[in-house]
Design a protein around this motif. Sequence first.
Motif, PDB file in Angstrom:
ATOM      1  N   PHE A   8       1.883 -41.697   1.063  1.00 15.80           N
ATOM      2  CA  PHE A   8       1.782 -42.805  -0.264  1.00 15.80           C
ATOM      3  C   PHE A   8       0.500 -43.593   0.777  1.00 15.80           C
ATOM      4  O   PHE A   8       1.173 -44.361   1.854  1.00 15.80           O
ATOM      5  N   ALA A  19      10.443 -41.436   3.242  1.00 15.31           N
ATOM      6  CA  ALA A  19       8.995 -40.525   2.136  1.00 15.31           C
ATOM      7  C   ALA A  19       9.014 -39.610   2.868  1.00 15.31           C
ATOM      8  O   ALA A  19       9.395 -39.207   4.107  1.00 15.31           O
ATOM      9  N   ARG A  20       8.721 -38.693   2.773  1.00 21.58           N
ATOM     10  CA  ARG A  20       9.188 -36.882   2.637  1.00 21.58           C
ATOM     11  C   ARG A  20       8.480 -36.361   3.499  1.00 21.58           C
ATOM     12  O   ARG A  20       8.068 -35.427   4.253  1.00 21.58           O
ATOM     13  N   PHE A  42      -0.491 -43.901  -6.131  1.00 22.78           N
ATOM     14  CA  PHE A  42       0.547 -43.127  -7.415  1.00 22.78           C
ATOM     15  C   PHE A  42      -0.429 -42.826  -8.518  1.00 22.78           C
ATOM     16  O   PHE A  42      -0.281 -41.565  -8.970  1.00 22.78           O
ATOM     17  N   MET A  45      -2.370 -39.884  -7.269  1.00 18.68           N
ATOM     18  CA  MET A  45      -1.338 -38.518  -6.941  1.00 18.68           C
ATOM     19  C   MET A  45      -0.722 -38.027  -8.572  1.00 18.68           C
ATOM     20  O   MET A  45      -0.595 -36.648  -8.528  1.00 18.68           O
ATOM     21  N   LYS A  46      -1.366 -38.491  -9.717  1.00 24.21           N
ATOM     22  CA  LYS A  46      -1.498 -37.865 -10.929  1.00 24.21           C
ATOM     23  C   LYS A  46      -2.173 -37.160 -10.549  1.00 24.21           C
ATOM     24  O   LYS A  46      -2.988 -36.651 -12.041  1.00 24.21           O
ATOM     25  N   GLY A  57       2.675 -33.631  -8.776  1.00 24.03           N
ATOM     26  CA  GLY A  57       2.412 -35.312  -8.670  1.00 24.03           C
ATOM     27  C   GLY A  57       2.492 -35.748  -7.296  1.00 24.03           C
ATOM     28  O   GLY A  57       3.183 -37.162  -7.903  1.00 24.03           O
ATOM     29  N   GLN A  58       2.731 -35.431  -6.479  1.00 23.14           N
ATOM     30  CA  GLN A  58       4.289 -36.024  -5.243  1.00 23.14           C
ATOM     31  C   GLN A  58       3.404 -35.299  -4.082  1.00 23.14           C
ATOM     32  O   GLN A  58       2.672 -34.536  -3.784  1.00 23.14           O
ATOM     33  N   ILE A  59       4.105 -36.177  -3.170  1.00 22.95           N
ATOM     34  CA  ILE A  59       3.650 -36.048  -1.685  1.00 22.95           C
ATOM     35  C   ILE A  59       4.888 -35.897  -0.954  1.00 22.95           C
ATOM     36  O   ILE A  59       6.313 -35.753  -1.838  1.00 22.95           O
ATOM     37  N   PRO A  60       4.661 -35.067   0.039  1.00 23.90           N
ATOM     38  CA  PRO A  60       3.884 -34.472   0.697  1.00 23.90           C
ATOM     39  C   PRO A  60       3.151 -33.121   0.781  1.00 23.90           C
ATOM     40  O   PRO A  60       3.334 -33.050  -0.254  1.00 23.90           O
ATOM     41  N   GLU A  71       6.281 -28.788  -1.227  1.00 23.37           N
ATOM     42  CA  GLU A  71       7.849 -29.225  -1.156  1.00 23.37           C
ATOM     43  C   GLU A  71       7.613 -29.193   1.089  1.00 23.37           C
ATOM     44  O   GLU A  71       7.054 -28.046   1.224  1.00 23.37           O
ATOM     45  N   SER A  72       7.953 -29.908   0.982  1.00 23.83           N
ATOM     46  CA  SER A  72       8.550 -30.533   2.324  1.00 23.83           C
ATOM     47  C   SER A  72       9.446 -29.379   2.917  1.00 23.83           C
ATOM     48  O   SER A  72       9.102 -29.531   4.323  1.00 23.83           O
TER      49      SER A  72
HETATM   50  N1  LIG Z   1      10.843 -31.496  -3.728  1.00 20.60           N
HETATM   51  C1  LIG Z   1       9.841 -32.198  -3.003  1.00 20.60           C
HETATM   52  C2  LIG Z   1      10.036 -33.902  -3.582  1.00 20.60           C
HETATM   53  C3  LIG Z   1       8.697 -34.686  -3.342  1.00 20.60           C
HETATM   54  C4  LIG Z   1       9.209 -36.089  -3.490  1.00 20.60           C
HETATM   55  O1  LIG Z   1       9.892 -35.978  -4.464  1.00 20.60           O
HETATM   56  N2  LIG Z   1       8.029 -36.775  -3.110  1.00 20.60           N
HETATM   57  C5  LIG Z   1       8.212 -38.004  -3.710  1.00 20.60           C
HETATM   58  C6  LIG Z   1       8.467 -38.892  -2.628  1.00 20.60           C
HETATM   59  S1  LIG Z   1       9.005 -38.645  -1.580  1.00 20.60           S
HETATM   60  C7  LIG Z   1       6.817 -38.496  -4.182  1.00 20.60           C
HETATM   61  O2  LIG Z   1       5.714 -38.084  -3.738  1.00 20.60           O
HETATM   62  N3  LIG Z   1       7.046 -39.583  -5.473  1.00 20.60           N
HETATM   63  C8  LIG Z   1       6.391 -39.800  -6.394  1.00 20.60           C
HETATM   64  C9  LIG Z   1       6.937 -39.224  -7.763  1.00 20.60           C
HETATM   65  O3  LIG Z   1       7.160 -38.430  -7.962  1.00 20.60           O
HETATM   66  O4  LIG Z   1       5.536 -40.025  -8.708  1.00 20.60           O
HETATM   67  C10 LIG Z   1       9.587 -32.680  -1.730  1.00 20.60           C
HETATM   68  O5  LIG Z   1      10.101 -32.064  -0.727  1.00 20.60           O
HETATM   69  O6  LIG Z   1       8.209 -32.102  -1.166  1.00 20.60           O
END
Ligand SMILES: N[C@@H](CCC(=O)N[C@@H](CS)C(=O)NCC(=O)O)C(=O)O
Length: 216
Positions: A8, A19-20, A42, A45-46, A57-60, A71-72
């Motif tokens: 992020f 945060a992951r 944000f 990310m999308k 659309g997530q990190i990391p 997937e962390s």
């Molecule tokens: N299962 C995924 C979950 C990833 C996740 O939920 N990331 C969060 C940050 S910790 C994120 O990007 N959230 C923003 C969103 O979902 O829009 C992993 O472990 O990488």
Amino acid sequence: MTITITAFERSPDRGRGLARDMRVRWALEEVGQPYDVRLLSFKAMKEPAHLALQPFGQIPTYEEDDLALFESGAIVFHIAERHAGLLPDNANARARAITWMFAAVSTMEPPIVDREVAKLLEGDETWYERRLPFVEERIRNRLNELSCRLGDADWVDGEFNAGDLLMVSVLLRLKGSGILDEYPNLSAYVARGEARPAYKRAFDAQLAVFTAASVG
Ligand SMILES: N[C@@H](CCC(=O)N[C@@H](CS)C(=O)NCC(=O)O)C(=O)O
């Protein structure tokens, strides 16, 4: 070979290390691999460029040469497989450590995340206060079981390994809730993880991002 991860640009946890990207940073620090970080808003990310790396659309994410991962848990597993220090050499001990990695992300993390989601997205609902005890009971059930298994051991299965790294990362999400404090051996377990120099380096690095974004 440069490793690049995403995080992020401005973490909603305000640099608390929840945060992951934190668990990926920690794994890289444990095995002594340098890495770059690409910070994302944000919005970014999308967008298609990031969705090509992370379909949700997530990190990391993790990039290294022509390999891109998301997937962390899978990222930490990849790091642990490629570099010494996070998985035992003995085949059976290694399999057990991997089992604990899965236990962390698929058995422990869901009820803990459910509580966060409930607070964040359902906090204004009339039924929130009635639902919360059920959510927290599911967490306590898992913590009880984990606490019994850990007993007075330092780590879940012998030496510190990637299973502990993920388990501590997941349990840290409960910090501040008071729930973890009900389990002294789990609180001590988490504190042992936080005391590792690699953890501290990773924590400081992610905090520096939040601090820079706040003054910038
Ligand atoms: N299962 C995924 C979950 C990833 C996740 O939920 N990331 C969060 C940050 S910790 C994120 O990007 N959230 C923003 C969103 O979902 O829009 C992993 O472990 O990488």
